[in-house]
Each structure stands twice: as structure tokens, then as C-alpha cells.
Design a protein around this motif. Structure first.
Motif, mmCIF file in Angstrom:
data_model
loop_
_atom_site.group_PDB
_atom_site.id
_atom_site.type_symbol
_atom_site.label_atom_id
_atom_site.label_comp_id
_atom_site.label_asym_id
_atom_site.label_seq_id
_atom_site.Cartn_x
_atom_site.Cartn_y
_atom_site.Cartn_z
ATOM 1 N N TYR A 183 -10.375 -24.305 -3.512
ATOM 2 C CA TYR A 183 -9.911 -24.359 -4.910
ATOM 3 C C TYR A 183 -11.081 -24.670 -5.838
ATOM 4 C CZ TYR A 183 -5.167 -24.433 -3.006
ATOM 5 O OH TYR A 183 -4.019 -24.121 -2.345
ATOM 6 N N ARG A 184 -11.975 -25.563 -5.392
ATOM 7 C CA ARG A 184 -13.128 -25.886 -6.216
ATOM 8 C C ARG A 184 -14.028 -24.662 -6.385
ATOM 9 N NH1 ARG A 184 -18.162 -27.554 -7.162
ATOM 10 N NH2 ARG A 184 -18.466 -29.514 -8.289
ATOM 11 N N ALA A 185 -14.261 -23.958 -5.283
ATOM 12 C CA ALA A 185 -15.162 -22.799 -5.337
ATOM 13 C C ALA A 185 -14.599 -21.708 -6.253
ATOM 14 C CB ALA A 185 -15.375 -22.253 -3.926
ATOM 15 N N VAL A 186 -13.303 -21.452 -6.152
ATOM 16 C CA VAL A 186 -12.689 -20.434 -7.020
ATOM 17 C C VAL A 186 -12.732 -20.905 -8.475
ATOM 18 C CG1 VAL A 186 -10.543 -19.234 -7.576
ATOM 19 C CG2 VAL A 186 -11.245 -19.504 -5.172
ATOM 20 N N ALA A 187 -12.487 -22.192 -8.682
ATOM 21 C CA ALA A 187 -12.479 -22.728 -10.050
ATOM 22 C C ALA A 187 -13.859 -22.642 -10.689
ATOM 23 C CB ALA A 187 -11.973 -24.172 -10.043
ATOM 24 N N VAL A 188 -14.912 -22.880 -9.919
ATOM 25 C CA VAL A 188 -16.274 -22.739 -10.462
ATOM 26 C C VAL A 188 -16.459 -21.327 -11.018
ATOM 27 C CG1 VAL A 188 -18.715 -22.563 -9.841
ATOM 28 C CG2 VAL A 188 -17.381 -24.523 -9.048
ATOM 29 N N GLU A 189 -16.066 -20.339 -10.232
ATOM 30 C CA GLU A 189 -16.270 -18.953 -10.676
ATOM 31 C C GLU A 189 -15.334 -18.597 -11.826
ATOM 32 O OE1 GLU A 189 -18.797 -17.173 -9.872
ATOM 33 O OE2 GLU A 189 -19.498 -18.682 -8.453
ATOM 34 N N LEU A 190 -14.109 -19.149 -11.806
ATOM 35 C CA LEU A 190 -13.192 -18.922 -12.926
ATOM 36 C C LEU A 190 -13.769 -19.534 -14.207
ATOM 37 C CD1 LEU A 190 -10.502 -18.060 -14.172
ATOM 38 C CD2 LEU A 190 -9.483 -20.163 -13.256
ATOM 39 N N GLY A 191 -14.307 -20.737 -14.100
ATOM 40 C CA GLY A 191 -14.927 -21.359 -15.269
ATOM 41 C C GLY A 191 -16.110 -20.546 -15.772
ATOM 42 N N ALA A 192 -16.880 -19.974 -14.841
ATOM 43 C CA ALA A 192 -18.024 -19.151 -15.240
ATOM 44 C C ALA A 192 -17.561 -17.885 -15.970
ATOM 45 C CB ALA A 192 -18.865 -18.801 -14.013
ATOM 46 N N VAL A 193 -16.471 -17.308 -15.503
ATOM 47 C CA VAL A 193 -15.918 -16.134 -16.198
ATOM 48 C C VAL A 193 -15.499 -16.521 -17.615
ATOM 49 C CG1 VAL A 193 -13.948 -14.546 -16.267
ATOM 50 C CG2 VAL A 193 -15.206 -14.894 -14.119
ATOM 51 N N ALA A 194 -14.798 -17.647 -17.748
ATOM 52 C CA ALA A 194 -14.358 -18.096 -19.077
ATOM 53 C C ALA A 194 -15.561 -18.341 -19.993
ATOM 54 C CB ALA A 194 -13.519 -19.369 -18.939
ATOM 55 N N ARG A 195 -16.615 -18.924 -19.431
ATOM 56 C CA ARG A 195 -17.830 -19.178 -20.232
ATOM 57 C C ARG A 195 -18.442 -17.873 -20.712
ATOM 58 N NH1 ARG A 195 -22.634 -19.080 -17.870
ATOM 59 N NH2 ARG A 195 -21.785 -19.765 -15.868
ATOM 60 N N ARG A 196 -18.558 -16.908 -19.810
ATOM 61 C CA ARG A 196 -19.180 -15.629 -20.202
ATOM 62 C C ARG A 196 -18.338 -14.870 -21.220
ATOM 63 N NH1 ARG A 196 -20.556 -15.526 -14.576
ATOM 64 N NH2 ARG A 196 -18.861 -14.077 -14.138
ATOM 65 N N LEU A 197 -17.009 -15.096 -21.171
ATOM 66 C CA LEU A 197 -16.130 -14.453 -22.146
ATOM 67 C C LEU A 197 -16.121 -15.192 -23.484
ATOM 68 C CD1 LEU A 197 -13.083 -13.611 -19.827
ATOM 69 C CD2 LEU A 197 -14.633 -11.959 -20.901
ATOM 70 N N GLY A 198 -16.784 -16.343 -23.534
ATOM 71 C CA GLY A 198 -16.814 -17.114 -24.773
ATOM 72 C C GLY A 198 -15.543 -17.898 -25.033
ATOM 73 N N LEU A 199 -14.733 -18.130 -24.001
ATOM 74 C CA LEU A 199 -13.488 -18.875 -24.185
ATOM 75 C C LEU A 199 -13.787 -20.373 -24.265
ATOM 76 C CD1 LEU A 199 -11.202 -16.985 -21.622
ATOM 77 C CD2 LEU A 199 -11.580 -16.521 -24.056
ATOM 78 N N PRO A 200 -12.965 -21.118 -25.008
ATOM 79 C CA PRO A 200 -13.225 -22.554 -25.136
ATOM 80 C C PRO A 200 -12.911 -23.349 -23.873
ATOM 81 C CG PRO A 200 -11.271 -21.916 -26.384
ATOM 82 C CD PRO A 200 -11.888 -20.649 -25.880
ATOM 83 N N GLY A 201 -12.140 -22.775 -22.945
ATOM 84 C CA GLY A 201 -11.786 -23.505 -21.733
ATOM 85 C C GLY A 201 -10.681 -22.784 -20.987
ATOM 86 N N VAL A 202 -10.020 -23.527 -20.122
ATOM 87 C CA VAL A 202 -8.961 -22.981 -19.274
ATOM 88 C C VAL A 202 -7.803 -23.975 -19.267
ATOM 89 C CG1 VAL A 202 -8.347 -22.285 -16.917
ATOM 90 C CG2 VAL A 202 -10.631 -21.734 -17.825
ATOM 91 N N ALA A 203 -6.579 -23.457 -19.374
ATOM 92 C CA ALA A 203 -5.371 -24.295 -19.311
ATOM 93 C C ALA A 203 -4.618 -24.012 -18.023
ATOM 94 C CB ALA A 203 -4.475 -24.025 -20.514
#
Ligand SMILES: [Zn+2]
Length: 327
Positions: free
Chosen positions: A274-294
Motif C-alpha cells: 500500500y505504501r509503494a502504490v501510494a508513493v507512485e499515486l502521490g507522484a502522479v498527483a504531483r505531476r498533474l499539479g493536484l493539491p493532494g489526494v482524498a
């Protein structure tokens, strides 16, 4: 540890009034909410991120009617007021269930809006009952109101976002969410789940209808699959598809019943995945310019695994959003 460009903010939205949704001996039990909330607090302590905890406003009838049929909502309210009922062999209503369901949906709206408005980097709704099996006109699989679908509709109604991606890593396929958005081209639904398994849907061939074909992405996993298979599905297939879709918000149906310690299913995922997937999900959100993830809680029935997995998810998301880990 703070990300460059501003302090990370974790928001937990929860309320013990949801513990009044209860049936003796049922695995979908009140202690799950406290375990998930403890996981959020554990992540806040581990990362040093700023931490806020709020109680939710209940969702309004107008908000839940954007997704659910009025007659079905009336049934839920009436049966709870009469003392409770079983909607099917798995899915109960107790006297507190209607109020709990509105709080769960309202909390999910609140975390989605908090991230969309830039008030939180990672916002987690520790809620019960869960939502992703609930369809427009029926509850099922422990779910009464589809919390994440209500949140998507609220974001759009508030003019905060149009295109939304849903990440659903609960071990069960989110058949209700898929059905609600089956013909919705601006909603990308992505899911890993044990298959074949309850509820029976979620084959790769289910890809959305009409002009929305391609906006449902199912990656079924066979019984016995573990970290390697879960990470591969998200990192090599589903997260790149989300990045290409370029949503204005990413919401997570955060179920943790794919964990190897979970008593209801047969996958062998650990909190490290879950941590490994979340790291990559957070990286996707960052590259998309999103403020975060809910995120909103779905399943997860081993309390220790639930707490550790929630914490690992949030720590991973913060690292990916900050660019300190991940691609
Ligand atoms: Zn589940």
C-alpha cells in the motif's frame, strides 16, 4: 519532514456517531473506524505533518439524491427508524444506520472538498458504513450510500472540478461505483480486486458504456496474489492511465481487505505494498499539479492490518506528493 513548497497537512474526518451503525458479530463493526483513525494519527506522528481532525457535517438529502433514487433513500430512513432490517444476507440497517450513512457520505464530501480547495494535502474520511457496493437504487455488500460517488457529485456541483479519477484497491470490486459511472466519460474508475470473488463483477472486459468506453479499468487479481501483483497492476497499468486521463481530482476508495491478515478474502498484500502504490499515486498527483489526494474508508476487517495499512498509505502519499520518493 515537509515537502518543498509548503507544509504537508493531513486532515482526518471522523465521528463516533457512526459507531451506532452496528450488528452483533458482524465483521463490518465499529472498532474498524477507530483503527482507521488511529492509522491516520500514526502517519501524522511519523511524518511530522500538520494534523487536523474534524467532525463531518451529514450529507444533505439533496447531495445523496444526486446519486441515489429517492425511494431507496426513503426505505433506508424508514427501516432504520423502525429499528433496523437486513437489505440482503450481508447488509444490515440498525437504528443508527441512516444517520451514520449520511455522516459517512458527508465526511467523504468534506475530505474531497478540503483537498480540492487546497486546505489539506492528504485527507482521510474514517467512515462506516462503507460505500462502493451501493448502486443508485440498492444497498449491498455492507454498503448503504455510495460515499465516494456522492463526493464526486458534490465536487462537480460546487464547480471545483469536472474530471475525476477514482482509485479502488479494496479487495472486492466496486460494482456500485462502476455502475453509477458506467456511462460517464469524465469519471475514470480504476480497480484491483480478487477475481472471481464477491460481487462477481470486475472483469477486464467491463470498460464502460457508449462514449464512456475506456473510462472503467478493471485489473482482476487471482486468489493468492500479493504485493508484487498489486504493485504491478497499479504502477505499470492503472496509475499511468490516470495520469493520461489528467483528472482534476483523485479520490481513493481505500479498502484494506486485500491484506494477507484479512479474514474475508484471499489476497496476500502487506502494508508495504500500500505504501509503494501510494508513493507512485502521490507522484502522479504531483505531476498533474493536484493539491493532494482524498481517501475514504471502504473494507478492511483485521484491525491491526487496517491501522498499519492506513498509516502506510498516508506516509507513501506524502512522500510521493513531496517528490522525496517515487518517479
Ligand atoms: Zn471489500
Amino acid at each position: 519532514m515537509s515537502p518543498p513548497g509548503g507544509a504537508a497537512r493531513i486532515l482526518l474526518v471522523t465521528d463516533d456517531a457512526m459507531d451506532r451503525h452496528a450488528a452483533p458479530g458482524h465483521p463490518e463493526r465499529p472498532a474498524r473506524r477507530a483503527a482507521a483513525a488511529a492509522g491516520v494519527e500514526r502517519a501524522a506522528a511519523a511524518t511530522g505533518a500538520r494534523f487536523d481532525r474534524r467532525g463531518p457535517m451529514p450529507a444533505t438529502i439533496a447531495q445523496v439524491q444526486r446519486i441515489h433514487a429517492p425511494a431507496y433513500l426513503q426505505l433506508l430512513a424508514d427501516e432504520a427508524a423502525r429499528g433496523g432490517a437486513w437489505l440482503d444476507g450481508d447488509t444490515y440497517l440498525s437504528p443508527g444506520s441512516w444517520d451514520a450513512a449520511l455522516l459517512a457520505a458527508g465526511a467523504t464530501v468534506q475530505v474531497a472538498e478540503a483537498v480540492a480547495r487546497g486546505e489539506a494535502t492528504v485527507a482521510f474520511a474514517a467512515v462506516r458504513p462503507p460505500g462502493h457496493h451501493a448502486a443508485a437504487g440498492r444497498g449491498a455488500g455492507f454498503c448503504l450510500i455510495n460515499n465516494i460517488a456522492v463526493a464526486v457529485a458534490a465536487l462537480r456541483a460546487a464547480g471545483l472540478v469536472e474530471r475525476v479519477a477514482i482509485v479502488d484497491w479494496d479487495v472486492h470490486h466496486g460494482d456500485g461505483t462502476q455502475a453509477i459511472f458506467d456511462a460517464a466519460p469524465a469519471l475514470l474508475y480504476t480497480s484491483t480486486h480478487q477475481f472471481p470473488f464477491y460481487p462477481g463483477t470486475g472483469a477486464r472486459s467491463e470498460q464502460g458504456s457508449g462514449g464512456a468506453r475506456g473510462t472503467t479499468l478493471n485489473r482482476p487479481l487471482s486468489a493468492g496474489s500479493g504485493d508484487k501483483e498489486l504493485i504491478a497492476a497499479w504502477v505499470t497499468e492503472l496509475l499511468p492511465a490516470i495520469e493520461a486521463f489528467a483528472p482534476g481530482a483523485i479520490l481513493v476508495s481505500a479498502g484494506y481487505d486485500a491484506h494477507g491478515d484479512d479474514p474475508l478474502a484471499e489476497l496476500n498484500v502487506t502494508e508495504r505494498a500500500y505504501r509503494a502504490v501510494a508513493v507512485e499515486l502521490g507522484a502522479v498527483a504531483r505531476r498533474l499539479g493536484l493539491p493532494g489526494v482524498a481517501l475514504t474508508l471502504e473494507g478492511g476487517y483485521d484491525l491491526a492490518a487496517l491501522e498499519l495499512s492506513v498509516a502506510a498509505t498516508i506516509e507513501g502519499l506524502l512522500a510521493g506528493l513531496a517528490g522525496s520518493e517515487g518517479s
